[in-house]
Design a protein around this motif. Sequence first.
Motif, PDB file in Angstrom:
ATOM      1  N   MET A   1      -1.356   2.863   0.540  1.00  0.00           N
ATOM      2  CA  MET A   1      -0.860   1.522   0.831  1.00  0.00           C
ATOM      3  C   MET A   1      -1.481   0.485  -0.109  1.00  0.00           C
ATOM      4  O   MET A   1      -0.785  -0.378  -0.652  1.00  0.00           O
ATOM      5  CB  MET A   1      -1.168   1.152   2.283  1.00  0.00           C
ATOM      6  CG  MET A   1      -0.381   1.963   3.301  1.00  0.00           C
ATOM      7  SD  MET A   1       1.393   1.599   3.241  1.00  0.00           S
ATOM      8  CE  MET A   1       1.392  -0.063   3.913  1.00  0.00           C
ATOM      9  N   VAL A   2      -2.777   0.582  -0.307  1.00  0.00           N
ATOM     10  CA  VAL A   2      -3.457  -0.350  -1.209  1.00  0.00           C
ATOM     11  C   VAL A   2      -2.953  -0.161  -2.631  1.00  0.00           C
ATOM     12  O   VAL A   2      -2.656  -1.134  -3.340  1.00  0.00           O
ATOM     13  CB  VAL A   2      -4.985  -0.148  -1.153  1.00  0.00           C
ATOM     14  CG1 VAL A   2      -5.684  -0.978  -2.230  1.00  0.00           C
ATOM     15  CG2 VAL A   2      -5.518  -0.512   0.221  1.00  0.00           C
ATOM     16  N   ALA A   3      -2.843   1.092  -3.055  1.00  0.00           N
ATOM     17  CA  ALA A   3      -2.381   1.377  -4.417  1.00  0.00           C
ATOM     18  C   ALA A   3      -0.961   0.863  -4.648  1.00  0.00           C
ATOM     19  O   ALA A   3      -0.663   0.287  -5.706  1.00  0.00           O
ATOM     20  CB  ALA A   3      -2.439   2.877  -4.689  1.00  0.00           C
ATOM     21  N   SER A   4      -0.101   1.037  -3.649  1.00  0.00           N
ATOM     22  CA  SER A   4       1.289   0.576  -3.790  1.00  0.00           C
ATOM     23  C   SER A   4       1.345  -0.935  -3.964  1.00  0.00           C
ATOM     24  O   SER A   4       2.109  -1.452  -4.793  1.00  0.00           O
ATOM     25  CB  SER A   4       2.104   0.999  -2.565  1.00  0.00           C
ATOM     26  OG  SER A   4       2.162   2.399  -2.457  1.00  0.00           O
ATOM     27  N   GLY A   5       0.528  -1.654  -3.184  1.00  0.00           N
ATOM     28  CA  GLY A   5       0.514  -3.109  -3.287  1.00  0.00           C
ATOM     29  C   GLY A   5      -0.006  -3.588  -4.622  1.00  0.00           C
ATOM     30  O   GLY A   5       0.560  -4.495  -5.241  1.00  0.00           O
ATOM     31  N   ILE A   6      -1.100  -2.975  -5.086  1.00  0.00           N
ATOM     32  CA  ILE A   6      -1.670  -3.370  -6.378  1.00  0.00           C
ATOM     33  C   ILE A   6      -0.695  -3.047  -7.505  1.00  0.00           C
ATOM     34  O   ILE A   6      -0.469  -3.867  -8.410  1.00  0.00           O
ATOM     35  CB  ILE A   6      -3.014  -2.661  -6.618  1.00  0.00           C
ATOM     36  CG1 ILE A   6      -4.048  -3.134  -5.599  1.00  0.00           C
ATOM     37  CG2 ILE A   6      -3.512  -2.912  -8.036  1.00  0.00           C
ATOM     38  CD1 ILE A   6      -5.368  -2.378  -5.683  1.00  0.00           C
TER      39      ILE A   6
END
Length: 233
Positions: free
Chosen positions: A11-16
């Motif tokens: 989730m964090v990677a997708s947002g970044i």
Amino acid sequence: MRLLLVEDDVMVASGIKLGLSNAGYAVDWVGSGERAEEVLRNEVFDAAIIDIGLPHMDGLELTRRLRRPEMASQHLPVLILTARDALHDRVQGLDLGADDYMIKPFELPELLARLRALLRRSQAATSAVLSFGPIELDTANRRASAQRNGTSVAIELGPREWTVMEYLLINAPKPASKDKLLQALTGWDKEITPNAVEVYISRLRGKLEPYGVALRSIRGFGYRLELRAAETQ
């Protein structure tokens, strides 16, 4: 610019990745230090964003390893992401070869600003504005313009035209490699042919020539920005 994002939280990677892609970067993502090490042995990136809290090989160990001589991008700027607020962790990361760090949670505009600063330092640039003759590229505000008779005229650039223009200006007056331009335009999740670079070069020629700036093809290598004779007098 081509970036490697190393983050195990999907989730964090997708947002970044979405935020960086929207800002015009080509972003490749891996979820482990082991995979990142494998990639960095063979592929060239302009910068890496690495989370400290990776499973197995953590981000600190990865940062240490990517500085080894056998790595294809051993000198690339590294921005560490960490949920650890301890001074020791931050100092250790910098001592192991990181160039900057950010503590989670963070805001995307600050991440982008810190990334631009790292890229400027790695390219020995002192300003967010790249220029060549009458052409200026404001990388912070993503505005391209040209000076004509004392007036600034906006130049409209598409996302990939911007990427090509940025590399040309960073390298000017030296030529920019066609292979490097191709890498900057694409990541693993996109397909683009070498001929596509020529398409964007052709479009840029049409936008730069009215301001006395030519784009010269260097056979077997790439392209170089040049001022016409009338502009150098």
